[in-house]
Every structure is written in structure tokens, then in C-alpha cells.
Design an enzyme around this catalytic site. Structure first.
Site, PDB file in Angstrom:
ATOM      1  N   GLY A 206      98.648 -46.310  26.691  1.00 11.28           N
ATOM      2  CA  GLY A 206      97.480 -45.971  27.501  1.00 11.28           C
ATOM      3  C   GLY A 206      96.834 -47.233  28.037  1.00 11.28           C
ATOM      4  N   SER A 207      95.554 -47.123  28.281  1.00  9.26           N
ATOM      5  CA  SER A 207      94.846 -48.223  28.954  1.00  9.26           C
ATOM      6  C   SER A 207      94.475 -49.338  27.969  1.00  9.26           C
ATOM      7  CB  SER A 207      93.574 -47.666  29.590  1.00  9.26           C
ATOM      8  OG  SER A 207      92.759 -47.098  28.577  1.00  9.26           O
ATOM      9  N   GLY A 211      93.207 -49.092  24.153  1.00  6.87           N
ATOM     10  CA  GLY A 211      94.047 -49.863  23.224  1.00  6.87           C
ATOM     11  C   GLY A 211      93.194 -50.649  22.229  1.00  6.87           C
ATOM     12  N   GLU A 228     101.240 -50.013  23.970  1.00  8.41           N
ATOM     13  CA  GLU A 228     101.917 -50.080  25.279  1.00  8.41           C
ATOM     14  C   GLU A 228     100.834 -49.861  26.329  1.00  8.41           C
ATOM     15  OE1 GLU A 228     105.117 -50.687  25.910  1.00  8.41           O
ATOM     16  OE2 GLU A 228     105.853 -50.714  23.856  1.00  8.41           O
ATOM     17  N   CYS A 262     102.914 -47.302  34.826  1.00  7.28           N
ATOM     18  CA  CYS A 262     102.362 -48.522  34.203  1.00  7.28           C
ATOM     19  C   CYS A 262     102.997 -49.773  34.768  1.00  7.28           C
ATOM     20  CB  CYS A 262     102.540 -48.466  32.693  1.00  7.28           C
ATOM     21  SG  CYS A 262     104.248 -48.238  32.191  1.00  7.28           S
TER      22      CYS A 262
HETATM   23  P1  NAD Z   1      93.996 -43.637  28.337  1.00  7.05           P
HETATM   24  O1  NAD Z   1      93.901 -44.914  27.560  1.00  7.05           O
HETATM   25  O2  NAD Z   1      92.801 -43.134  29.024  1.00  7.05           O
HETATM   26  O3  NAD Z   1      94.487 -42.444  27.385  1.00  7.05           O
HETATM   27  C1  NAD Z   1      95.643 -42.527  26.593  1.00  7.05           C
HETATM   28  C2  NAD Z   1      95.507 -41.615  25.389  1.00  7.05           C
HETATM   29  O4  NAD Z   1      94.381 -42.049  24.618  1.00  7.05           O
HETATM   30  C3  NAD Z   1      95.261 -40.141  25.718  1.00  7.05           C
HETATM   31  O5  NAD Z   1      96.033 -39.360  24.832  1.00  7.05           O
HETATM   32  C4  NAD Z   1      93.770 -39.962  25.463  1.00  7.05           C
HETATM   33  O6  NAD Z   1      93.446 -38.667  25.005  1.00  7.05           O
HETATM   34  C5  NAD Z   1      93.503 -40.956  24.360  1.00  7.05           C
HETATM   35  N1  NAD Z   1      92.128 -41.469  24.383  1.00  7.05           N
HETATM   36  C6  NAD Z   1      91.301 -41.567  25.438  1.00  7.05           C
HETATM   37  N2  NAD Z   1      90.120 -42.122  25.067  1.00  7.05           N
HETATM   38  C7  NAD Z   1      90.232 -42.376  23.747  1.00  7.05           C
HETATM   39  C8  NAD Z   1      89.366 -42.958  22.779  1.00  7.05           C
HETATM   40  N3  NAD Z   1      88.149 -43.397  23.099  1.00  7.05           N
HETATM   41  N4  NAD Z   1      89.794 -43.071  21.510  1.00  7.05           N
HETATM   42  C9  NAD Z   1      91.042 -42.664  21.174  1.00  7.05           C
HETATM   43  N5  NAD Z   1      91.909 -42.115  22.046  1.00  7.05           N
HETATM   44  C10 NAD Z   1      91.506 -41.964  23.314  1.00  7.05           C
HETATM   45  O7  NAD Z   1      95.230 -43.876  29.329  1.00  7.05           O
HETATM   46  P2  NAD Z   1      95.775 -42.880  30.434  1.00  7.05           P
HETATM   47  O8  NAD Z   1      94.758 -42.770  31.512  1.00  7.05           O
HETATM   48  O9  NAD Z   1      96.319 -41.654  29.804  1.00  7.05           O
HETATM   49  O10 NAD Z   1      97.036 -43.707  30.980  1.00  7.05           O
HETATM   50  C11 NAD Z   1      96.917 -44.697  31.931  1.00  7.05           C
HETATM   51  C12 NAD Z   1      96.997 -46.067  31.329  1.00  7.05           C
HETATM   52  O11 NAD Z   1      98.113 -46.161  30.463  1.00  7.05           O
HETATM   53  C13 NAD Z   1      97.215 -47.146  32.363  1.00  7.05           C
HETATM   54  O12 NAD Z   1      96.474 -48.287  32.028  1.00  7.05           O
HETATM   55  C14 NAD Z   1      98.698 -47.422  32.262  1.00  7.05           C
HETATM   56  O13 NAD Z   1      99.097 -48.683  32.747  1.00  7.05           O
HETATM   57  C15 NAD Z   1      98.917 -47.283  30.804  1.00  7.05           C
HETATM   58  N6  NAD Z   1     100.300 -46.987  30.513  1.00  7.05           N
HETATM   59  C16 NAD Z   1     101.061 -47.913  29.867  1.00  7.05           C
HETATM   60  C17 NAD Z   1     102.388 -47.646  29.629  1.00  7.05           C
HETATM   61  C18 NAD Z   1     103.291 -48.625  28.931  1.00  7.05           C
HETATM   62  O14 NAD Z   1     104.382 -48.225  28.539  1.00  7.05           O
HETATM   63  N7  NAD Z   1     102.893 -49.866  28.762  1.00  7.05           N
HETATM   64  C19 NAD Z   1     102.940 -46.445  30.045  1.00  7.05           C
HETATM   65  C20 NAD Z   1     102.122 -45.531  30.686  1.00  7.05           C
HETATM   66  C21 NAD Z   1     100.799 -45.796  30.918  1.00  7.05           C
END
Ligand code: NAD
Length: 487
Positions: A206-207, A211, A228, A262
Site C-alpha cells: 500500500g501507500s 506503511g 511493498e 505501483c
Molecule cells: P493504502 O495504503 O491506502 O491501503 C492499503 C491497505 O491498507 C488497504 O487494505 C487498507 O484497508 C489498509 N489501510 C488503510 N488505512 C489504514 C490504516 N490507517 N491502518 C491500517 N491499514 C490501513 O494503499 P492503496 O490506496 O490501497 O494502494 C495504493 C498505494 O499502494 C500506492 O502508494 C501504490 O504505489 C502502493 N502499491 C505498492 C505496491 C508494491 O508492490 N510496492 C503494489 C501496489 C500498490
């Protein structure tokens, strides 16, 4: 599936788990993990094979869930969700025995007479938190690594893609016992509750912002993490590049999944002498890809939508802000809120303080910046947080070596975009702001394994005993010899 169906009226997620049920689930998985720990490769392979078979049987359901969530074209789903996941599982099936085998290591002179090896054991119970952008692949890919390594697993899909979230719950319910693998649906609250529990490993995609939350929570239990994350991945095009080829690969990398990738090339750094020629090529490629018979790009069945209204607003605002600050639209520029549609858009003369050059774009906008020397390009990238991917288009070996040697990044492609992540022998992950740890293939297996270091000593007289107390002159002499000849 009709290409004109409006995107996301989503099915509802399962109700959030009742208070107190998650610790019980974890306790069940912890108990079960003791059984999985003793299993051989055949048992693990059977689990992976069931997962693979389910995907084969449910190809259409997977396509439909992705289409329903953000109108992802079925062909893109086949390649980037289904093939990518099955390739990960097949690779694990092929190499599992070899990965699980203890790895013998050599014997240093000071430890003569011993034998040592690294024994791979499951970490125990893993938590996988998945994002919405490749909601199937980025949930099931890590799950395959966790299972290959012999773990039990709780999987939390993203709430932003409810169609796939429900599908994953069905998959896991049909293929695994809850004590081995469970899906827990929900958003931030559910993720927060899960993160308060003592999992052995947390694999988060995720973001970077979230992270940090995950890593803080993991610290409470000293759980290991794989993060990731995302960020801004540059594509550099030098004056020796084949511009037509570069334009095709950049457009594909930018527009697949509507730019919600990503490792999408986030912005372009192009040599000033070829900027206009490259933009002309990109314009041509966009027309060939998305307007093969004329008409509007928004009618193309080959382009996914932005996942929801919130993200549509976010990307539309990036475009507006750039234009307000003086950027010009060279190609594209139209948006349609009713469809969460953003046209692939090339932006020129973009001020560096505009949001589109500050934030990860995660949509089909392509700002184009220029450089005059490769050193300038390297300095530009290095002045920003570390990218997840670095792309270089160049026909010149020396330029390729120069940039690769000077710009740290999670991964890199020369004369290509994205596909390094599909190579099962390459580690996938970020550096600094773009992540911690590695996924895919053997690296994914290792991420979910404890590498137990084992040394077997002979019984009786051994070299180590020369150094036991009391520390007589004879012992001190032996220590002097050790430092002099073996240190
Ligand atoms: P996000 O960080 O908003 O959410 C990811 C996950 O975290 C979701 O399941 C969400 O429910 C959970 N989440 C959200 N807020 C949270 C919190 N406060 N505490 C705990 N969990 C929480 O990311 P997104 O919008 O789903 O995805 C986009 C981001 O992910 C972009 O930055 C993208 O570059 C990155 N990404 C990275 C990879 C990689 O392999 N490096 C792959 C795909 C996406």
C-alpha cells in the site's frame, strides 16, 4: 460484459468481524501453525495446487469482479491478475522442494569439525494486507509465498474493491480451512484491529503513509514486516533512445490499469533535444491503443477506470493544479466524473512545485520534464524519495551503466517498463520510501520464513575447548594464534 456498463455499484462487504473474534481466529491459526510446521513439501504443494486450480476454474468470475470494481478490461485482468498470480504459484510449485531443503554452508578454519546449514522454517501466522490496485494478484501472490513457506495466514483485502474482496472471501472459504487461511474483510478499523494482534509476519502492500502505521504496529510485537510501498518512479529517455519503441512501452506502462500501478512510470525525464519528437510518438501510440477507429478515448474498452470517486477527484485535482500553475496539456486532458474516467494526458512545462510532481500520481497523467545531461537527470531523481522502479530508454551502453550505477531504486528496467516484476527470479520491492523487504519467487518464500542457523558439533574434543576458562597463559597463547592467523 458490456463496455458501457457504469462502474462500481459494489456488492456489500461481509459485516465486520464481531468484537473479540479476531484474537480467537489468531489463536486457532497459531495452534494450526504447529501442524503446518511439520508438513513436507508434498503437503504444501497440494495447498498451492488447490489455489491454482481454483483460479483456473474461476477465470470469468475474477474478470467480472475486476470489471465491476473499476471496469478493468478482461484482457488486462487475464495478464496482470490471473497470469501473474498463476505464474507465481507455478514457480513456487516447481521450486518448493529446492527452497525448503536445508542449505549447507562451508566451515571456517576456526570451526573445523563442525557442520552447518540454514534450515527454513515457517514464521508461523502471517497477516497480509492488500491494496486495491491489483486487488487479486497483490492478495493471492503473497498468499502463495506464505503458503509455500508453510505459514497460516489472515488476508485482509482492500475495502475499495468490494467485488474482489468478496471473491477472495469465497476463494479462501472454498479452498482452505479457516484455521489455515482466512479472509477478513473491512477497511481501516478492521486493519487496525488486526494490527494490534501478535502476528509473526506482516506483509503489507500500500501507500508509504499507511506503511509507517503498519511498521509502528509491528514494533509493538516485534513482528517482522515486508512493506511493498509506492512513490514516484521516473522514466528517463536519452537522446539515443528509439523513440517509437520507448513511447509504446511508456504509454503501456502508464495506462495499463488506468495508471493505478505501483511501478507505473510516474513522470518522464527526457533529453531536451528529443522531447517534442517523443511527445509526438506518444500522441500516435495513444491514438493507436485507445482510438483505433477514431471516436473518443472514453469509449475505449481497453482502458480501465479510476477506482472510485475519491481517487477520481484526487487525480482530477492533480491535473487542474498543474494547469493552474502553468503546465500545458500536449495530449488528452478530458475527465468525466460520472464514469470515473480520466483521459491519458501528457503535461508539458510542469512546475516542479505542482502537486503532480510532488505526489505519486497513480492515474494516467504523464508530466514531462527535460534534462540536458545525464548527470542532471540522476541528480533530479536522487533529490527525491527513492523510487520503486527506475526506467531508462537508451541505445547507449555507457548511459545505461551510468544511470544504473548512480540512482538507487527498488528495481530497474532498461528499454522496458513494468515487466521486471513479472520475472520470478528477480526480487521485487522498494528502497527507503518505496518499501522494505522483497517479494516474489524465492524472495517471497524467504520473506515468510525464519532462516534458522544450525551448527552441529562433534561430541568430545573440539577446537573450541582450547579457549575455555580458566584463562591460563596457554589459553591466551591460543587466542593470540587465533587472532594472528585466522582473524
Ligand atoms: P493504502 O495504503 O491506502 O491501503 C492499503 C491497505 O491498507 C488497504 O487494505 C487498507 O484497508 C489498509 N489501510 C488503510 N488505512 C489504514 C490504516 N490507517 N491502518 C491500517 N491499514 C490501513 O494503499 P492503496 O490506496 O490501497 O494502494 C495504493 C498505494 O499502494 C500506492 O502508494 C501504490 O504505489 C502502493 N502499491 C505498492 C505496491 C508494491 O508492490 N510496492 C503494489 C501496489 C500498490
Amino acid at each position: 460484459m458490456s463496455a458501457t456498463t457504469a462502474s462500481p455499484t459494489a456488492p456489500t462487504l461481509l459485516p465486520p468481524p464481531a468484537v473479540g473474534t479476531l484474537p480467537v481466529l489468531l489463536a486457532q491459526q497459531q495452534a494450526r501453525s504447529a501442524v503446518l510446521r511439520r508438513e513436507d513439501a508434498t503437503a504444501r504443494a497440494a495447498r498451492l495446487q488447490r489455489l491454482h486450480d481454483w483460479i483456473t476454474r474461476n477465470r470469468e468470475a475474477i474478470q467480472q469482479a475486476l470489471y465491476q470494481d473499476f471496469r478493468k478490461p478482461a484482457t488486462e485482468t487475464d495478464v496482470t491478475e490471473i497470469y501473474a498470480t498463476q505464474a507465481e504459484i507455478s514457480h513456487a510449485l516447481k521450486h518448493l522442494r529446492q527452497w525448503m531443503a536445508p542449505r549447507r554452508v562451508g566451515v571456517p578454519l576456526a570451526l573445523l569439525g563442525t557442520r552447518s546449514w540454514v534450515q527454513y522454517e515457517p514464521k508461523g501466522v502471517a497477516l497480509i494486507i492488500a491494496p486495491w490496485n491489483y486487488p487479486f494478484y497483490l492478495a493471492v501472490g503473497p498468499l502463495a509465498s506464505a503458503l509455500a513457506a508453510g505459514n497460516c495466514c489472515v488476508l485482509k483485502p482492500s475495502e475499495m474493491t468490494p467485488g474482489v474482496s468478496a471473491l477472495l472471501a469465497r476463494l479462501v472459504g472454498e479452498v482452505f480451512e479457516p484455521a489455515e487461511v482466512s479472509v477478513v474483510e473491512g477497511g481501516k478499523d478492521v486493519a487496525t484491529e488486526l494490527l494490534s494482534l501478535p502476528f509473526d509476519h506482516i506483509f503489507f502492500t500500500g501507500s508509504p503513509q499507511v506503511g509507517k502505521v503498519v511498521m509502528r504496529a509491528a514494533a509493538e510485537h516485534l513482528a517482522s514486516v515486508t512493506l511493498e510501498l509506492g512513490g514516484k518512479s521516473p522514466a528517463v529517455v536519452d537522446a539515443t533512445a528509439n523513440l517509437r519503441d520507448a513511447a509504446e512501452k511508456i504509454v503501456w506502462g502508464k495506462c495499463v490499469n488506468a495508471g493505478q500501478t505501483c511501478v507505473a512510470p510516474d513522470y518522464l525525464l527526457v533529453h531536451e533535444s528529443v522531447r517534442d519528437a517523443l511527445v509526438a510518438e506518444i500522441r500516435g501510440v495513444l491514438a493507436r491503443f485507445y482510438q483505433p477507429e477514431g471516436g473518443s478515448v472514453s469509449e475505449s474498452a481497453s482502458l480501465a477506470r479510476i477506482v472510485n470517486g475519491h481517487h477520481f477527484q484526487r487525480v482530477a485535482r492533480l491535473l487542474e493544479d498543474a494547469q493552474r500553475r502553468g503546465a500545458t496539456v500536449a495530449v488528452g486532458g478530458s475527465v468525466d466524473q460520472t464514469q470515473c474516467f480520466i483521459e491519458p494526458t501528457v503535461l508539458l512545462d510542469v512546475p516542479l512545485d505542482s502537486a503532480v510532481m510532488q505526489e505519486e500520481i497513480f492515474g494516467p497523467l504523464l508530466p514531462v520534464c527535460t534534462f540536458s545531461t545525464l548527470m542532471e537527470a540522476a541528480d533530479f531523481i536522487n533529490a527525491r524519495p527513492r523510487p520503486l522502479a527506475l526506467y531508462l530508454f537508451s541505445g547507449h551502453d555507457e548511459n545505461q551503466r551510468y544511470l544504473l550505477g548512480r540512482v538507487p531504486a527498488g528495481g530497474a528496467c532498461i528499454n522496458e517498463t513494468l515487466v521486471h516484476l513479472g520475472h520470478p527470479e528477480l526480487p521485487f520491492g522498494g528502497s527507503g520510501n518505496s518499501g522494505i523487504g522483497r517479494a516474489h519467487g524465492h524472495y517471497g518464500f524467504v520473506a515468510f520464513s525464519n532462516e534458522k542457523a544450525v551448527l552441529r558439533q562433534r561430541i568430545g574434543a573440539t577446537g573450541i575447548k582450547f579457549f575455555y576458562p580458566p584463562y591460563t597463559p596457554k589459553v591466551r597463547h591460543m587466542v593470540d594464534m587465533l587472532l594472528k592467523y585466522l582473524g
